[in-house]
Structures are given as C-alpha cells and as structure tokens.
Design a protein around this motif. Structure first.
Motif, PDB file in Angstrom:
ATOM      1  N   CYS A 133      24.206  -2.510  -5.976  1.00 27.16           N
ATOM      2  CA  CYS A 133      23.043  -2.934  -6.760  1.00 27.16           C
ATOM      3  C   CYS A 133      22.353  -1.812  -7.512  1.00 27.16           C
ATOM      4  O   CYS A 133      21.470  -2.074  -8.339  1.00 27.16           O
ATOM      5  N   GLY A 134      22.697  -0.569  -7.230  1.00 22.17           N
ATOM      6  CA  GLY A 134      22.158   0.543  -8.005  1.00 22.17           C
ATOM      7  C   GLY A 134      20.811   1.058  -7.569  1.00 22.17           C
ATOM      8  O   GLY A 134      20.196   1.864  -8.288  1.00 22.17           O
ATOM      9  N   TYR A 135      20.326   0.663  -6.392  1.00 21.20           N
ATOM     10  CA  TYR A 135      19.025   1.136  -5.912  1.00 21.20           C
ATOM     11  C   TYR A 135      19.222   2.178  -4.820  1.00 21.20           C
ATOM     12  O   TYR A 135      19.960   1.956  -3.854  1.00 21.20           O
ATOM     13  N   ASP A 136      18.536   3.301  -4.964  1.00 22.47           N
ATOM     14  CA  ASP A 136      18.610   4.377  -3.977  1.00 22.47           C
ATOM     15  C   ASP A 136      17.342   4.336  -3.130  1.00 22.47           C
ATOM     16  O   ASP A 136      16.251   4.633  -3.615  1.00 22.47           O
ATOM     17  N   VAL A 137      17.491   3.941  -1.878  1.00 24.64           N
ATOM     18  CA  VAL A 137      16.338   3.817  -0.987  1.00 24.64           C
ATOM     19  C   VAL A 137      16.607   4.599   0.297  1.00 24.64           C
ATOM     20  O   VAL A 137      17.745   4.685   0.755  1.00 24.64           O
ATOM     21  N   PRO A 138      15.568   5.149   0.900  1.00 19.54           N
ATOM     22  CA  PRO A 138      15.773   5.857   2.173  1.00 19.54           C
ATOM     23  C   PRO A 138      16.063   4.885   3.299  1.00 19.54           C
ATOM     24  O   PRO A 138      15.630   3.728   3.284  1.00 19.54           O
ATOM     25  N   VAL A 139      16.803   5.368   4.285  1.00 17.25           N
ATOM     26  CA  VAL A 139      17.160   4.542   5.435  1.00 17.25           C
ATOM     27  C   VAL A 139      15.919   4.000   6.137  1.00 17.25           C
ATOM     28  O   VAL A 139      15.923   2.876   6.656  1.00 17.25           O
ATOM     29  N   THR A 140      14.847   4.772   6.133  1.00 16.57           N
ATOM     30  CA  THR A 140      13.633   4.375   6.842  1.00 16.57           C
ATOM     31  C   THR A 140      12.977   3.128   6.270  1.00 16.57           C
ATOM     32  O   THR A 140      12.153   2.504   6.934  1.00 16.57           O
ATOM     33  N   LYS A 141      13.348   2.765   5.039  1.00 14.33           N
ATOM     34  CA  LYS A 141      12.752   1.566   4.435  1.00 14.33           C
ATOM     35  C   LYS A 141      13.473   0.281   4.843  1.00 14.33           C
ATOM     36  O   LYS A 141      12.982  -0.820   4.599  1.00 14.33           O
ATOM     37  N   LEU A 142      14.627   0.424   5.455  1.00 11.33           N
ATOM     38  CA  LEU A 142      15.389  -0.753   5.871  1.00 11.33           C
ATOM     39  C   LEU A 142      14.794  -1.338   7.147  1.00 11.33           C
ATOM     40  O   LEU A 142      14.561  -0.628   8.124  1.00 11.33           O
ATOM     41  N   ARG A 143      14.564  -2.639   7.113  1.00 11.24           N
ATOM     42  CA  ARG A 143      14.008  -3.346   8.272  1.00 11.24           C
ATOM     43  C   ARG A 143      15.040  -4.359   8.763  1.00 11.24           C
ATOM     44  O   ARG A 143      15.526  -5.186   8.001  1.00 11.24           O
TER      45      ARG A 143
END
Length: 231
Positions: A133-143
């Motif tokens: 999907c092209g989004y770079d997010v930190p692991v900590t934001k995953l719930r």
C-alpha cells in the motif's frame, strides 16, 4: 490485471506454499481419516487513513477464485471416448468459454504470509503495509485486533489481524506489491461513510476479513471519529 489467457491446469507436484497430507486417527473408538494442507500462517492489516477518512484495501486477481468460477462456466464434458478428439479441437473454442478476468478479482485487507521466522508478526505486517500500500509506519502503531483459524476444513492456518492508522504523510510510494514475486496489486480507498454498504454489498467480491474488520471498526473506533458509517 484484466488480461488472463493461456490457462493450463496441471498437477501440483511440489510447492513452497502448501503441502497435502492425509491423517489417520481414531475418535471415540471410530477410525477416521482427513485430507489437509500444511500452509503458512498469515497476517492482515486494516488500514485507516485519517487524512481522508477512508480505508485502504488491496484489489488483486486470485487464481483460486477464478478457477472456481471457471468450473461453473465450463460446458458439459464429452464422454470419455470422445475426450481426446474434443481436446484436439479445443483451441480457441475452449477459450471462448472462459469467464472474464474480473471473476477472479477480489477486495482484501493488506496481508501477507508469516514466512520470515526472524521477524515478529508486527514487523511482517509493517512490511506488507509498505510493499502493498505504500505507507511507512512504525511497528508501535500497529494494534492487534485478534487472531483466528482460517480454512479449518482444509488448512487450519492462523491469521493475525492488525489495525493501523496512517496519514498522507506516511505515504512514501504507490504500493502494488513486489512485481519480482509476481504480485500485481491495486490500492483501493473506501470512504468511511460508505464502508458498511461496501461490506454488505454481495456484488462486490471481498474476503470475510474485510467485512469483519469494518464491523470491528464500527464498534470500536467510530465513536472516536464521531462519523456515521451508515450501518
């Protein structure tokens, strides 16, 4: 994605993704057997873009779905003694009975196989969000939402579902998967206000993960945004 041709169905003698087995066992004194597939577990991610109040899904061609539709559309098979003659004459006539490629296209959550033992489930999910999907997010934001067994009659594999919020600032690419691995993925945006209508529209081919995750969001996250999801 819409050009599917030269279809050939052949025996699967080996695979990196699934292995067939037959288990024999006794249950309450009765001997039984069952055929099953050993496959990888998986992760899936419900992505919500807070900049545009929309869900980010992926759309792709699934050969297994297409072949189910292909079986339904096949003409009546000839008698065994006529089979070889019919096969010789198949050619273009055979292709004329193929369903359109759209019959195998489905809307899904961003997802991937758990096939990297050195990575956590969250790290695998993060990679899939970036690649597909092209989004770079930190692991900590995953719930983590939950985990469940899928295909219990055939595979019994476990899928773990996550939720992550992104914004336009997190978008670092177009996504689309990894072409070198044969992936051809289209990123799709579903507005929050249309989500539940989308989920329940049987004319839109989708996975149960999409329906469940939209319902989860409606119950757990909608009050935060104070936005109606048209339930």
């Amino acid at each position: 994605m819409e050009q599917i041709n030269n279809i050939q169905v052949v025996p699967c003698t080996s695979s990196n993704y699934m292995k067939p087995f037959r288990v024999h066992y006794s249950q309450n004194g009765t001997k039984k057997s069952w055929d099953f597939m050993r496959t990888h577990d998986s992760v899936s991610v419900l992505i919500f873009n807070t900049s545009s109040n929309c869900f980010i899904l992926v759309k792709q061609f699934r050969p297994a779905v297409y072949m189910c539709e292909w079986e339904k559309s096949r003409p009546a098979q000839p008698e065994e003694e006529e089979a070889s003659e019919a096969a010789a004459e198949a050619g273009e006539e055979k292709n004329s009975h193929l369903p359109p490629a759209s019959a195998g296209v489905t809307y899904e959550l961003c997802a991937g196989l758990v096939d990297k033992p050195e990575l956590s489930l969250e790290e695998i999910a993060r990679q899939e969000v970036l690649e597909e999907c092209g989004y770079d997010v930190p692991v900590t934001k995953l719930r983590k939402i939950t985990s469940c067994r899928s295909g219990v009659g055939v595979t019994g594999a476990k899928q773990t579902m996550f939720y992550v919020e992104v914004s336009d600032e997190n978008c670092v690419g177009e996504g689309g998967g990894q072409p070198e691995e044969g992936e051809l993925i289209e990123v799709v945006k579903v507005p929050l206000q249309e989500a539940m209508n989308f989920a329940y529209d049987e004319n839109i081919p989708k996975t149960m993960g999409v329906i469940f995750s939209f319902m989860w969001f409606n119950s757990n996250m909608s009050p935060k945004y104070k936005i109606s999801t048209n339930v």
